[in-house]
Design an enzyme around this catalytic site. Sequence first.
Site, short mmCIF file in Angstrom:
data_model
loop_
_atom_site.label_atom_id
_atom_site.label_comp_id
_atom_site.label_asym_id
_atom_site.label_seq_id
_atom_site.Cartn_x
_atom_site.Cartn_y
_atom_site.Cartn_z
N LYS A 129 -8.15 99.38 -94.55
CA LYS A 129 -7.80 98.22 -93.72
C LYS A 129 -6.67 98.54 -92.76
CE LYS A 129 -9.30 94.48 -96.81
NZ LYS A 129 -8.88 93.30 -97.56
N LYS B 263 -21.22 99.49 -97.78
CA LYS B 263 -21.39 98.26 -98.55
C LYS B 263 -21.53 97.07 -97.60
CE LYS B 263 -16.54 97.03 -98.98
NZ LYS B 263 -15.42 96.58 -99.75
N LYS C 38 -17.93 91.92 -94.49
CA LYS C 38 -17.61 91.25 -93.24
C LYS C 38 -17.16 92.25 -92.19
CE LYS C 38 -13.65 89.30 -93.27
NZ LYS C 38 -12.40 88.52 -93.23
#
Length: 333
Positions: free
Chosen positions: A112, A195, A198
């Site tokens: 992230k 995976k 979002k």
Amino acid sequence: RPRVLSGIQPTAGSFHLGNYLGAVRQWVALQESCDAFYMVVDLHAITVPQDPAALRESTRLAAAQLLGAGLDPARCTLFVQSHVPEHAQLAWVLNCLTGFGEASRMTQFKDKSAKQGAEGTTVGLFTYPVLQAADILVYHADQVPVGEDQRQHVELTRDLAERFNGRYGPTFTVPGAYILKDAARIYDLQDPSVKMSKSASSPKGIVWLMDEPAASAKKFRSAVTDTGGEIRWDPEAKPGVSNLLAIHAALSGVTVADVEAKYAGQSMYGPLKTELAELFAEWVAPFRARTLEFLADTAELDRLLAAGAAKARETAAATLAEVYDRVGFLPPA
Ligand code: TYM
């Protein structure tokens, strides 16, 4: 009864199929046999920028979806994380027990923060897993039902629990991750090497539960598979088909081997995709209807969440009081 706890972020608005199959579906089952605590993690959501009005709305939508999926406030404790201040309070104590290097090794943080860039990465994002540890430990949870991507955070939670217990005396339950093998990781329908998520998925590869069912059916029908037509569970050689088999098994409540057996000898993927689209449509229609019903009555929804938070706080406040005492904080006179 074993205690379970888990949480889900409200930020995408609609949940996706990976959230449901990897986590929420287990939550619904576990409320029958366990003392279950489930929450919408709005404190975690603000580790990346959020629009305030949108956050409020998506928090209610997340709670409504959990109810729509089958969580029953009479059987579990359902609440919003920020309604229980003890999470953030315990997180501070745990922050002071967590190594900088240890936190730096969290793979989700690395992913992230790489996306946000150095200036866009907040300290909140860095200590995100420590807050998650506090979420779990403040309820003395035995099991944490999550998808595979949360395993490392549960490992950190175990380490912190053991460290605290070793330093200050037995206080926390050391929890385990409860991860179902078959649905631990649902992949992007267009790119089965990543995976479903979002942030990583292509728009056509992610199935949103609150989308029009017809749009989702199309995504199943155009899912990427390999050129050979054989229907066989083989995540290495046939990741696309294996993903479809896993989704099929989870939605129909059978094992992957059962689905494999059903399609044994078939040499085309079409029927599997069509049946999957139908299976999903059958499940999602009542789910959406229930969710929209819960969402329509915000006063009742807010009341349910307030009652859940009050119940959660009983346990959380007792744990925090014990922790403060063990750490050596002077009690207020
Ligand atoms: P979140 O909101 O990203 O995801 C919610 C749950 O969905 C699972 N999941 C998946 N499972 C299988 N396949 C996928 N493609 C997939 N994508 C998501 C996640 O593993 C998760 O279980 N940090 C957590 C929220 C959290 C939490 C907690 C969880 C905060 N505090 C305490 C457990 C206990 C998160 O961001 O999940």
